[in-house]
Design a protein around this motif. Sequence first.
Motif, PDB file in Angstrom:
ATOM      1  N   SER A 100      35.061  17.973   9.190  1.00  0.00           N
ATOM      2  CA  SER A 100      36.236  17.560   9.152  1.00  0.00           C
ATOM      3  C   SER A 100      36.477  18.768   7.916  1.00  0.00           C
ATOM      4  N   GLU A 101      37.668  19.326   9.011  1.00  0.00           N
ATOM      5  CA  GLU A 101      38.632  20.040   8.283  1.00  0.00           C
ATOM      6  C   GLU A 101      39.046  19.379   6.821  1.00  0.00           C
ATOM      7  N   ARG A 141      38.016  21.683   3.423  1.00  0.00           N
ATOM      8  CA  ARG A 141      38.762  22.174   2.361  1.00  0.00           C
ATOM      9  C   ARG A 141      38.105  21.521   1.384  1.00  0.00           C
ATOM     10  N   SER A 149      41.731  29.491   9.153  1.00  0.00           N
ATOM     11  CA  SER A 149      42.392  28.080   7.954  1.00  0.00           C
ATOM     12  C   SER A 149      40.991  27.039   8.052  1.00  0.00           C
ATOM     13  N   CYS A 150      41.608  26.231   7.479  1.00  0.00           N
ATOM     14  CA  CYS A 150      39.994  25.033   7.197  1.00  0.00           C
ATOM     15  C   CYS A 150      40.155  24.348   8.719  1.00  0.00           C
ATOM     16  N   SER A 151      41.006  24.586   9.477  1.00  0.00           N
ATOM     17  CA  SER A 151      41.346  23.467  10.267  1.00  0.00           C
ATOM     18  C   SER A 151      40.671  24.654  11.532  1.00  0.00           C
ATOM     19  N   GLU A 152      40.674  25.440  11.306  1.00  0.00           N
ATOM     20  CA  GLU A 152      40.072  26.195  11.872  1.00  0.00           C
ATOM     21  C   GLU A 152      38.280  26.649  11.894  1.00  0.00           C
ATOM     22  N   ARG A 194      36.757  23.669  13.396  1.00  0.00           N
ATOM     23  CA  ARG A 194      36.443  23.569  14.763  1.00  0.00           C
ATOM     24  C   ARG A 194      35.517  24.307  14.914  1.00  0.00           C
TER      25      ARG A 194
END
Length: 158
Positions: free
Chosen positions: A35-36, A40, A23-26, A29
């Motif tokens: 940032s996410e 993205r 995922s973009c959030s992973e 991180r």
Amino acid sequence: MKPKVDNVDREILKLLQEDVRMSCSEMARRLGCVSERTVRNKLRRLLDKNIIALSAGAVAESLGYAIAADIYIDVEAGKVTEVADTLCKLPVVYYVSLISGESDISAACVATDIDSLQTFITETIHAIPGVRKTRVYLLTRTLKESYGWPFPEEPAAS
């Protein structure tokens, strides 16, 4: 104009090569510096500009296709594109390229066994109008198979 690829783009590609479903959030991180939303947006740009591609493919051996072969095909003059287009439509053919040298087309296919490969070559490939000759090479052991070509460090020469 060549697209610009920065270090974050390179790191995003490396992460996707590790796990295409990440995922973009992973990714944000793991990168720790963006940032996410940035991930993205960068991912969308890389995909929209056709700089990277995400794909999945079946594992032929797991589905009973124990034989893989490279096929070099000589074609009658003026028929190369037609033959290549026909090859592209065959489900067991996973690679087709127009080439220079002794042959006109290079293709790769899978088969369940030697008999089915022989039948495919003689009854399917040789039946394509314009095919003059084939040379078939069995792939006995694949040492490298990569779908993840990294960004080159230096831009390609113009």
